[in-house]
Write an enzyme that holds these catalytic residues in place. Structure first.
Site, PDB file in Angstrom:
ATOM      1  N   SER A 168       0.859  -1.167   0.000  1.00 53.14           N
ATOM      2  CA  SER A 168       0.000   0.000   0.000  1.00 53.14           C
ATOM      3  C   SER A 168       0.902   1.226   0.000  1.00 53.14           C
ATOM      4  CB  SER A 168      -0.898  -0.054   1.218  1.00 53.14           C
ATOM      5  OG  SER A 168      -1.792   1.032   1.196  1.00 53.14           O
ATOM      6  N   CYS A 169       0.336   2.409   0.272  1.00 51.65           N
ATOM      7  CA  CYS A 169       1.142   3.620   0.124  1.00 51.65           C
ATOM      8  C   CYS A 169       2.025   3.867   1.338  1.00 51.65           C
ATOM      9  CB  CYS A 169       0.244   4.818  -0.139  1.00 51.65           C
ATOM     10  SG  CYS A 169      -0.894   5.173   1.197  1.00 51.65           S
ATOM     11  N   ILE A 170       1.719   3.207   2.462  1.00 53.71           N
ATOM     12  CA  ILE A 170       2.465   3.509   3.688  1.00 53.71           C
ATOM     13  C   ILE A 170       2.969   2.220   4.333  1.00 53.71           C
ATOM     14  CG2 ILE A 170       0.340   3.571   5.037  1.00 53.71           C
ATOM     15  CD1 ILE A 170       1.627   5.754   6.786  1.00 53.71           C
TER      16      ILE A 170
END
Lengths: 103, 421
Positions: free
Chosen positions: A101-103
């Protein structure tokens, strides 16, 4: 960083995922598969691994759903082939980035 | 008169209308924007509505309020795009011809994609918070819920605002503490990914949050079905998680009109050039926001940065100049961690979220990838910025559409000192 896989120095990230798909070969895949408790690799494994690499080269983000709809393998069989986290294990063996995911 | 048509008057479409109205009409273009909704939702507010932090009136405005003078708003659902004929058929029977089309039809939840989800107590003990209706229903449920097993669940990626489920778990922890019933609530975060955090730096720096807040994490869980009778979710590998209250993020899909147009992938997202934002299918169709298939986050900030770059590309296209491949995947998101604190992350296709200062390198005042009260105030202030600056296409001071490397500890992201095996 580099890791010696199947006798060859391979560029990997800190979790052991290949960072350069061109360094991948079948021997590398077999070695990672053994480390991941998958294998020995069968024709069905190779079908899935080649599909994942093909999608990666096309820059298509992979999800288990997409793999299930590909006609290459059903989701059930994908789990049977790569038990316990099929997408992350298959990605590692195929030499492509971990699903993230993005984080 | 040439026709520019925008499909969707959400964040992305509205920003494009506001940017382009300053330049296109004087070049002899007519602008039209189509949306089936009458309400514009401040979608980041859906996270706060269930906990009573925002009231309904804080997060809704009439959709026409942000469509600028000089752009015609058509209130209708869209049947399909006929790219070969440069026209869009509307559900009301009208056909709109275009010379240039901008698709900003967004994404929505599709709970019907998971077996048993809609049949198993939907909006009784199974909720979403990605819709206004869902967030309101969940607010009413939480107001009287006595406690039990709360499961916060992601069906599959990609989803709009990938950090929202994690924020929901953090805010729920805080909410139940405030109510004095945290000891009666067991919170479990269930994700199809290999971890709650999947990027190396974020995993190292933020793993403590889940422990500190006593949130259980179940990873690699790819849901097969919801069993409403036994109140459990079951995955393809046979893992089961029991719930009393299931807060799920269902499959996210692009609009059905994209499927009817033959322009989408299997989730109705539109194959789009990741740097120019031109659709892969037609030169005169551009795509931005959640509707694309780009490997960028589906987030308002991404739509904002894309809108600035796409505005330039549309003007270049109109003038017959080559497009600029300027979009770098830049996203900027506040992440609520509860108890009046938040994180801020700023990243792009190449650079993962790292620590640093933002927006002014070395100064801040916001801190990247670290909890702070200032970040939380930033998130709350953002609602005002959204209604009063962002939708109108006004630039945000110091924040450029392309990610800045200044002020970021990028070297810490790649641990060069680790042993070579």
């Amino acid at each position: 960083m580099q890791k010696l896989i199947n006798g060859q120095p391979i560029d990997v990230n800190e979790e052991g995922y290949l960072t350069n798909l061109t360094q991948w070969n079948e021997g590398v895949a077999e070695t990672i598969a053994t480390e991941e408790g998958v294998g020995p690799l069968t024709t069905r494994h190779w079908d899935v691994l080649r599909f994942l690499q093909d999608q990666q080269r096309k820059e298509v983000a992979l999800t288990i759903r997409r793999i299930g709809q590909s006609g290459v393998v059903s989701i059930k069989e994908f789990y049977d082939l790569f038990p316990g986290g099929p997408l992350k294990k298959a990605s590692k063996i195929a030499g492509i980035p971990k699903p993230a995911s993005c984080i | 008169m040439k026709q520019l048509l925008i499909l969707g008057a959400g964040s992305a479409g509205t920003m494009m209308a506001n940017h382009l109205v300053k330049a296109l009409p004087q070049k002899g273009w007519q602008m039209t924007i189509v949306d089936q909704e009458k309400t514009h939702y401040y979608q980041p507010g859906f996270l706060f509505l269930p906990f009573g932090t925002y009231a309904e009136s804080d997060i809704i405005r009439p959709i026409g309020q942000f469509v600028p003078k000089g752009v015609k708003l058509v209130n209708s659902a869209i049947d399909r795009i006929v790219g070969e004929e440069n026209k869009v058929l509307l559900a009301n029977g009208e056909a709109l011809a275009y010379d240039l089309l901008i698709v900003a039809t967004g994404s929505h939840i599709a709970p019907e994609e998971v077996a048993g989800l809609l049949e198993s107590g939907w909006r009784k003990d199974v909720f979403d918070f990605y819709t206004f209706e869902g967030a309101k229903a969940l607010r009413d449920k939480l107001a009287n819920w006595p406690g039990g097993k709360l499961v916060v669940h992601i069906t599959e990626m990609p989803i709009k605002c990938p950090v929202a489920p994690l924020e929901f778990a953090f805010l729920a922890d805080d909410f139940f503490k405030q109510k004095g019933i945290r000891d009666k609530v067991d919170i479990t975060y269930v994700t199809p990914l290999p971890g709650a955090f999947t990027k190396p730096t974020a995993s190292r720096k933020l793993g403590y949050l889940l422990k500190e807040k006593n949130i259980n994490v179940v990873t690699d869980f790819y849901i097969e079905q919801v069993d409403g009778t036994d109140k459990k979710i079951v995955d393809y590998g046979g893992q089961e998680v029991q719930y009393d209250l299931l807060v799920t993020v269902p499959t996210n899909k692009g609009d059905e009109c994209i499927a009817r147009s033959g322009l989408g992938d299997e989730l109705n997202f539109i194959p789009t050039d990741k740097h120019t934002l031109q659709s892969k299918a037609f030169d005169n169709i551009f795509v931005l926001g959640d509707a694309t298939n780009l490997p960028a986050s589906k987030a308002g900030s991404v739509a904002h940065f894309q809108a600035e770059i796409l505005t330039e590309n549309v003007l270049r296209y109109v003038e017959g100049k080559p497009l600029k491949a300027d979009f770098d995947g830049h996203a900027n998101c506040f992440v609520e961690t509860g108890a009046g604190k938040a994180l801020l992350i700023d990243f792009n296709y190449e650079v993962e979220p790292v620590e640093g200062t933002f927006p002014i390198a070395g100064v801040g005042p916001l801190r990247l990838l670290r909890e702070s009260r200032m970040n939380h105030w930033g998130k709350l202030a953002f609602r005002w910025i959204y209604w009063n600056m962002l939708l109108q296409g006004r630039p945000i001071p110091f924040v450029k559409p392309q990610m800045s490397r200044a002020g970021k500890n990028i070297s810490t992201a790649v641990p060069e000192t680790e042993t070579v095996h």
